[in-house]
Design a protein around this motif. Structure first.
Motif, PDB file in Angstrom:
ATOM      1  N   CYS A  32       0.566  -1.230   0.034  1.00  0.00           N
ATOM      2  CA  CYS A  32       0.034   0.228   0.163  1.00  0.00           C
ATOM      3  C   CYS A  32       0.788   0.937  -0.382  1.00  0.00           C
ATOM      4  O   CYS A  32       0.046   2.418  -0.053  1.00  0.00           O
ATOM      5  N   GLY A  33       2.017   1.360   0.272  1.00  0.00           N
ATOM      6  CA  GLY A  33       2.746   2.652   0.240  1.00  0.00           C
ATOM      7  C   GLY A  33       3.322   2.723   1.310  1.00  0.00           C
ATOM      8  O   GLY A  33       3.415   3.896   1.755  1.00  0.00           O
ATOM      9  N   GLU A  34       1.908   2.518   1.923  1.00  0.00           N
ATOM     10  CA  GLU A  34       2.321   3.555   3.918  1.00  0.00           C
ATOM     11  C   GLU A  34       3.384   2.791   4.018  1.00  0.00           C
ATOM     12  O   GLU A  34       4.520   1.904   4.451  1.00  0.00           O
ATOM     13  N   ARG A  35       4.113   4.637   5.202  1.00  0.00           N
ATOM     14  CA  ARG A  35       4.821   3.663   5.630  1.00  0.00           C
ATOM     15  C   ARG A  35       4.803   2.883   7.500  1.00  0.00           C
ATOM     16  O   ARG A  35       3.816   2.972   7.783  1.00  0.00           O
ATOM     17  N   VAL A  36       5.228   2.396   7.523  1.00  0.00           N
ATOM     18  CA  VAL A  36       4.769   1.333   8.447  1.00  0.00           C
ATOM     19  C   VAL A  36       6.910   0.762   9.234  1.00  0.00           C
ATOM     20  O   VAL A  36       7.446   0.783   8.549  1.00  0.00           O
ATOM     21  N   VAL A  37       6.660   1.164  10.257  1.00  0.00           N
ATOM     22  CA  VAL A  37       7.896   0.549  11.140  1.00  0.00           C
ATOM     23  C   VAL A  37       7.772  -1.115  11.527  1.00  0.00           C
ATOM     24  O   VAL A  37       6.681  -1.480  11.990  1.00  0.00           O
ATOM     25  N   VAL A  38       8.993  -1.605  11.343  1.00  0.00           N
ATOM     26  CA  VAL A  38       9.639  -3.151  11.649  1.00  0.00           C
ATOM     27  C   VAL A  38       9.678  -2.973  13.179  1.00  0.00           C
ATOM     28  O   VAL A  38      10.592  -2.098  13.640  1.00  0.00           O
ATOM     29  N   PRO A  39       8.727  -3.614  13.313  1.00  0.00           N
ATOM     30  CA  PRO A  39       8.839  -3.903  15.010  1.00  0.00           C
ATOM     31  C   PRO A  39      10.058  -4.697  15.404  1.00  0.00           C
ATOM     32  O   PRO A  39      10.519  -5.717  14.330  1.00  0.00           O
ATOM     33  N   PHE A  40      10.946  -4.777  17.020  1.00  0.00           N
ATOM     34  CA  PHE A  40      12.318  -5.144  16.718  1.00  0.00           C
ATOM     35  C   PHE A  40      11.882  -6.927  17.224  1.00  0.00           C
ATOM     36  O   PHE A  40      12.262  -7.839  16.683  1.00  0.00           O
ATOM     37  N   ARG A  41      10.152  -7.690  17.380  1.00  0.00           N
ATOM     38  CA  ARG A  41      10.394  -9.127  17.828  1.00  0.00           C
ATOM     39  C   ARG A  41       9.139  -9.201  16.530  1.00  0.00           C
ATOM     40  O   ARG A  41       7.727  -8.376  16.280  1.00  0.00           O
ATOM     41  N   PRO A  42       8.672 -10.244  15.531  1.00  0.00           N
ATOM     42  CA  PRO A  42       7.049 -10.934  15.048  1.00  0.00           C
ATOM     43  C   PRO A  42       6.500 -11.337  16.530  1.00  0.00           C
ATOM     44  O   PRO A  42       6.655 -11.504  17.366  1.00  0.00           O
ATOM     45  N   PRO A  43       5.588 -11.097  15.841  1.00  0.00           N
ATOM     46  CA  PRO A  43       4.520 -10.806  16.969  1.00  0.00           C
ATOM     47  C   PRO A  43       3.997 -11.752  16.872  1.00  0.00           C
ATOM     48  O   PRO A  43       3.883 -13.092  18.238  1.00  0.00           O
ATOM     49  N   ALA A  44       3.313 -12.623  15.292  1.00  0.00           N
ATOM     50  CA  ALA A  44       2.816 -13.901  15.956  1.00  0.00           C
ATOM     51  C   ALA A  44       3.980 -14.417  15.017  1.00  0.00           C
ATOM     52  O   ALA A  44       3.464 -16.550  15.028  1.00  0.00           O
ATOM     53  N   GLU A  45       4.970 -14.823  14.699  1.00  0.00           N
ATOM     54  CA  GLU A  45       5.334 -16.022  13.942  1.00  0.00           C
ATOM     55  C   GLU A  45       6.148 -16.447  14.916  1.00  0.00           C
ATOM     56  O   GLU A  45       6.789 -17.742  14.651  1.00  0.00           O
ATOM     57  N   GLU A  46       6.383 -16.316  15.922  1.00  0.00           N
ATOM     58  CA  GLU A  46       6.994 -16.713  17.302  1.00  0.00           C
ATOM     59  C   GLU A  46       6.472 -18.239  17.899  1.00  0.00           C
ATOM     60  O   GLU A  46       5.483 -18.206  18.469  1.00  0.00           O
ATOM     61  N   PRO A  47       7.376 -19.580  17.212  1.00  0.00           N
ATOM     62  CA  PRO A  47       6.806 -20.331  17.738  1.00  0.00           C
ATOM     63  C   PRO A  47       6.452 -20.587  19.011  1.00  0.00           C
ATOM     64  O   PRO A  47       7.407 -20.015  20.013  1.00  0.00           O
ATOM     65  N   PRO A  48       5.431 -21.110  19.564  1.00  0.00           N
ATOM     66  CA  PRO A  48       5.169 -21.493  21.264  1.00  0.00           C
ATOM     67  C   PRO A  48       6.821 -22.475  21.543  1.00  0.00           C
ATOM     68  O   PRO A  48       7.171 -23.474  20.429  1.00  0.00           O
ATOM     69  N   VAL A  49       8.088 -22.469  22.499  1.00  0.00           N
ATOM     70  CA  VAL A  49       8.786 -23.328  22.574  1.00  0.00           C
ATOM     71  C   VAL A  49       8.942 -23.238  23.981  1.00  0.00           C
ATOM     72  O   VAL A  49       8.428 -22.656  25.084  1.00  0.00           O
ATOM     73  N   LEU A  50       8.699 -24.846  24.742  1.00  0.00           N
ATOM     74  CA  LEU A  50       8.136 -25.348  25.895  1.00  0.00           C
ATOM     75  C   LEU A  50      10.121 -25.584  25.708  1.00  0.00           C
ATOM     76  O   LEU A  50      10.086 -26.950  25.642  1.00  0.00           O
TER      77      LEU A  50
END
Ligand SMILES: [Zn+2]
Length: 64
Positions: A32-50
């Protein structure tokens, strides 16, 4: 290791992928061409780790 950050564009909610070194930087969304700030951590991509241990890791403060 993961070297990409996945995050949704705040404007069009497109899933974007950015290399780690862009974390915290503002880029323009390719969709979309909007300015977005890349977050420091992926919010959803980190799999739960046991982690099964005896608490050693926690005592060493290794939890991120
Ligand atoms: Zn967008």
């Amino acid at each position: 290791m993961r070297n990409r950050i996945m995050f949704p564009c705040a404007s069009c909610e497109m899933q974007l992928r950015a290399p780690l070194h862009l974390a915290g930087r503002a880029c323009s969304c390719p969709a979309c061409g909007e300015r977005v700030v890349v977050p420091f951590r992926p919010p959803a991509e980190e799999p739960p780790v046991l982690v099964m241990d005896d608490g050693y890791g926690r005592a060493q403060g290794r939890i991120r």
